[in-house]
Design a protein around this motif. Structure first.
Motif, PDB file in Angstrom:
ATOM      1  N   ARG A  95       0.836  -1.209   0.000  1.00 17.25           N
ATOM      2  CA  ARG A  95       0.000   0.000   0.000  1.00 17.25           C
ATOM      3  C   ARG A  95       0.873   1.263   0.000  1.00 17.25           C
ATOM      4  N   SER A 116      -7.420   8.000  -2.064  1.00 22.16           N
ATOM      5  CA  SER A 116      -7.447   6.658  -1.508  1.00 22.16           C
ATOM      6  C   SER A 116      -8.419   5.762  -2.261  1.00 22.16           C
ATOM      7  N   ARG A 120      -7.554   2.045  -4.457  1.00 21.31           N
ATOM      8  CA  ARG A 120      -8.293   0.778  -4.494  1.00 21.31           C
ATOM      9  C   ARG A 120      -8.658   0.398  -5.927  1.00 21.31           C
ATOM     10  N   GLU A 129      -5.122  -5.954  -4.692  1.00 23.79           N
ATOM     11  CA  GLU A 129      -5.776  -5.445  -3.478  1.00 23.79           C
ATOM     12  C   GLU A 129      -5.578  -6.381  -2.287  1.00 23.79           C
ATOM     13  N   LEU A 132      -2.183  -5.517  -0.299  1.00 22.88           N
ATOM     14  CA  LEU A 132      -1.891  -4.154   0.121  1.00 22.88           C
ATOM     15  C   LEU A 132      -1.161  -4.054   1.457  1.00 22.88           C
TER      16      LEU A 132
END
Length: 232
Positions: A95, A116, A120, A129, A132
């Protein structure tokens, strides 16, 4: 599709890169043996190497012009660049690595940057995902490349440069990653400049190919114009 003008000479010690090409493309492939100037050309477009003379233009935006005295700093070019090894930060999570792209360019505070929610969306497009919160040491070669590409997309690039993005993965993983690159072209409408030694990759993704030999364009045209043998 975007119009790219790569009309430049770059002298590096005993090596001279001399490229003169202008065309509208979705994916421009750069093909040729090691040492032919492919990475040097990418770095000139990214703003990491300064040509000796010439012009680099992306659509109607001049990034470099020796005649006009223009040399846009790398951070202001809105060029996403994924080098061969990806250059992920081992002390950061996936992330944090992806977010770093927008922080480094200042894009997070500008209209051109991703927030943010967009992180995603980009992670979902590249199917990272679930990774992350992982450290990059825990990633496979293919996962690392997808994370590096996601990070480059966080600046909403006008152009994405990929330097042999599949060189470090085996054939099975290459076949899995190529569809993600096609999605970037198709769904985000981000044009690519794609370096590879694999003619099959260019046939799958590129609509125009420059074959470089000793710093010069030996051939230019569709992937079908490539020599049947891949470059060493």
């Amino acid at each position: 599709m975007i119009h790219l003008t790569l009309d430049l000479t770059l002298v590096q010690d005993a090596f001279t890169l001399d490229v003169h090409d202008s065309a509208s493309v979705e994916v421009l492939g750069l093909f040729g043996p090691s040492g032919s100037g492919k990475t040097s050309l990418l770095e000139a477009v990214a703003g990491l190497r300064r040509p000796t003379r010439g012009e680099i233009r992306v659509a109607d935006r001049v990034l470099f012009s020796s005649a006009a005295g223009i040399d846009v700093p790398a951070r202001d070019r809105r060029i996403g660049y994924v080098p061969q090894d990806g250059l992920l930060f081992p002390h950061l999570s996936v992330r944090e690595n992806i977010r770093y792209g927008s922080r480094e360019s200042g894009a997070g505070s500008r209209e051109s940057g991703f927030g943010s929610h967009d992180l995603r969306a980009v992670a979902g497009m590249l199917e990272v995902e679930a990774l992350l919160d992982r450290r990059v040491q825990k990633l496979s070669g293919g996962e690392r490349q997808r994370v590096a590409i996601a990070r480059a997309l966080m600046i909403r690039p006008a152009l994405l440069l990929l330097d042999e993005p599949l060189a470090a993965v085996d054939r099975e993983r290459r076949d899995r990653i190529l569809p993600y690159l096609l999605r970037i072209r198709r769904e985000l409408h981000v044009p690519l400049v794609y370096v590879t030694h694999d003619a099959g990759e260019l046939s799958a993704i590129a609509d125009r190919v420059l074959t470089l030999e000793a710093g010069r364009v030996a051939r230019a045209g569709p992937p079908a114009a490539l020599s049947p043998a891949a470059a060493p």
